[in-house]
Design an enzyme around this catalytic site. Structure first.
Site, PDB file in Angstrom:
ATOM      1  N   ARG A   1      40.738  35.112  30.121  1.00 39.43           N
ATOM      2  CA  ARG A   1      41.143  35.118  28.712  1.00 39.43           C
ATOM      3  C   ARG A   1      42.519  34.505  28.520  1.00 39.43           C
ATOM      4  NH1 ARG A   1      39.825  41.333  28.422  1.00 39.43           N
ATOM      5  NH2 ARG A   1      40.435  40.930  30.559  1.00 39.43           N
TER       6      ARG A   1
ATOM      7  N   LYS B   1      40.056  53.609  37.309  1.00 40.43           N
ATOM      8  CA  LYS B   1      40.581  53.838  35.964  1.00 40.43           C
ATOM      9  C   LYS B   1      39.660  54.815  35.255  1.00 40.43           C
ATOM     10  CE  LYS B   1      38.771  49.308  34.437  1.00 40.43           C
ATOM     11  NZ  LYS B   1      39.138  48.002  33.935  1.00 40.43           N
TER      12      LYS B   1
ATOM     13  N   HIS C   1      32.182  39.729  27.336  1.00 44.55           N
ATOM     14  CA  HIS C   1      31.358  39.809  28.552  1.00 44.55           C
ATOM     15  C   HIS C   1      30.001  39.134  28.327  1.00 44.55           C
ATOM     16  CE1 HIS C   1      33.663  43.802  29.282  1.00 44.55           C
ATOM     17  NE2 HIS C   1      34.051  43.000  30.253  1.00 44.55           N
TER      18      HIS C   1
ATOM     19  N   SER D   1      37.679  45.586  26.640  1.00 38.80           N
ATOM     20  CA  SER D   1      37.039  46.901  26.508  1.00 38.80           C
ATOM     21  C   SER D   1      38.062  47.945  26.074  1.00 38.80           C
ATOM     22  CB  SER D   1      36.402  47.325  27.835  1.00 38.80           C
ATOM     23  OG  SER D   1      35.397  46.421  28.199  1.00 38.80           O
TER      24      SER D   1
HETATM   25  P1  ADP Z   1      37.306  44.932  35.425  1.00 38.73           P
HETATM   26  O1  ADP Z   1      37.452  46.411  35.471  1.00 38.73           O
HETATM   27  O2  ADP Z   1      36.585  44.339  36.586  1.00 38.73           O
HETATM   28  O3  ADP Z   1      38.564  44.177  35.066  1.00 38.73           O
HETATM   29  P2  ADP Z   1      36.368  44.245  32.827  1.00 38.73           P
HETATM   30  O4  ADP Z   1      35.112  44.738  32.212  1.00 38.73           O
HETATM   31  O5  ADP Z   1      37.637  44.645  32.151  1.00 38.73           O
HETATM   32  O6  ADP Z   1      36.273  44.755  34.285  1.00 38.73           O
HETATM   33  O7  ADP Z   1      36.369  42.665  32.952  1.00 38.73           O
HETATM   34  C1  ADP Z   1      35.543  42.017  33.883  1.00 38.73           C
HETATM   35  C2  ADP Z   1      35.664  40.521  33.831  1.00 38.73           C
HETATM   36  O8  ADP Z   1      35.274  40.065  32.544  1.00 38.73           O
HETATM   37  C3  ADP Z   1      37.068  40.000  34.079  1.00 38.73           C
HETATM   38  O9  ADP Z   1      36.976  38.788  34.795  1.00 38.73           O
HETATM   39  C4  ADP Z   1      37.578  39.777  32.687  1.00 38.73           C
HETATM   40  O10 ADP Z   1      38.599  38.788  32.664  1.00 38.73           O
HETATM   41  C5  ADP Z   1      36.315  39.300  31.994  1.00 38.73           C
HETATM   42  N1  ADP Z   1      36.372  39.532  30.551  1.00 38.73           N
HETATM   43  C6  ADP Z   1      36.638  40.678  29.920  1.00 38.73           C
HETATM   44  N2  ADP Z   1      36.673  40.500  28.584  1.00 38.73           N
HETATM   45  C7  ADP Z   1      36.414  39.179  28.373  1.00 38.73           C
HETATM   46  C8  ADP Z   1      36.353  38.335  27.208  1.00 38.73           C
HETATM   47  N3  ADP Z   1      36.587  38.817  26.000  1.00 38.73           N
HETATM   48  N4  ADP Z   1      36.063  37.014  27.367  1.00 38.73           N
HETATM   49  C9  ADP Z   1      35.887  36.512  28.616  1.00 38.73           C
HETATM   50  N5  ADP Z   1      35.951  37.237  29.763  1.00 38.73           N
HETATM   51  C10 ADP Z   1      36.228  38.541  29.648  1.00 38.73           C
END
Ligand code: ADP
Length: 163
Positions: A90, A41, A17, A128
């Site tokens: 990703r 979630k 992130h 995460s």
């Molecule tokens: P959500 O609950 O909205 O999916 P996340 O925190 O899981 O929230 O992810 C939010 C955004 O950040 C998504 O677009 C996800 O693909 C991106 N993201 C999460 N981890 C990574 C990473 N390691 N590298 C690049 N983008 C990421």
């Protein structure tokens, strides 16, 4: 003055992130990291905790601010005058989800567009949920999250162990 919103649960914020945030902050005048208040979630961290962890992780980026929202992402974007949503990609599996979300969001708010940044190679396997799974079992997550996030994870899981 293009404003972009990077919406996510950030439960917790990872280096992936942070990488997307840093790269997006170089593309837009203002970037808002919008912490979604009520995802469908189970969350480990409260909204206040997630905001605190995100704020500390991006404190060095002057044009980035942190906010929370609980309405539809597009309604939030419209409220703050943002026409761009930033997301990270990703893998192909992310693409399908992001593709669907982008179309739905565009339908709900035609002025909005989604800009997806490709995950940097070193962070493309970070999520995460993986961070939480490893931290819950006492594994080292130092390569996945910033030191203050790793410390917060240790605090939460040692509390849970004592309970
Ligand atoms: P959500 O609950 O909205 O999916 P996340 O925190 O899981 O929230 O992810 C939010 C955004 O950040 C998504 O677009 C996800 O693909 C991106 N993201 C999460 N981890 C990574 C990473 N390691 N590298 C690049 N983008 C990421």
């Amino acid at each position: 003055m293009p404003i972009a919103v990077y919406p996510a649960s950030f439960d917790p914020i990872t280096y992936g992130h942070m990488d997307v945030a840093a790269r997006a902050s170089a593309l837009f005048d203002t970037l808002i990291l919008a912490v979604y208040d009520r995802p469908l979630k189970n969350l480990l961290f409260s909204t206040a905790e997630r905001v605190e962890l995100v704020a500390a992780a991006v404190a060095h980026l002057p044009n980035v601010r942190v906010d929370t929202y609980s309405e539809l992402t597009v309604h939030y974007a419209r409220k703050v005058g943002a026409k761009v949503l930033v997301r990270g990609l990703r893998a192909v599996t992310d693409f399908e989800h992001e593709f669907q979300m982008a179309h739905l969001n565009h339908r709900l708010y035609p002025e909005v567009d989604v800009v997806c940044l490709m995950a940097s190679q070193e962070y493309s396997l970070l999520s995460s949920s993986a961070v939480k799974e490893i931290a819950a079992l006492g594994g080292n997550v130092d390569f996945m999250v910033a030191p203050h996030v790793a410390a917060a994870l240790r605090r939460v899981y040692s509390r849970k162990e004592q309970a």
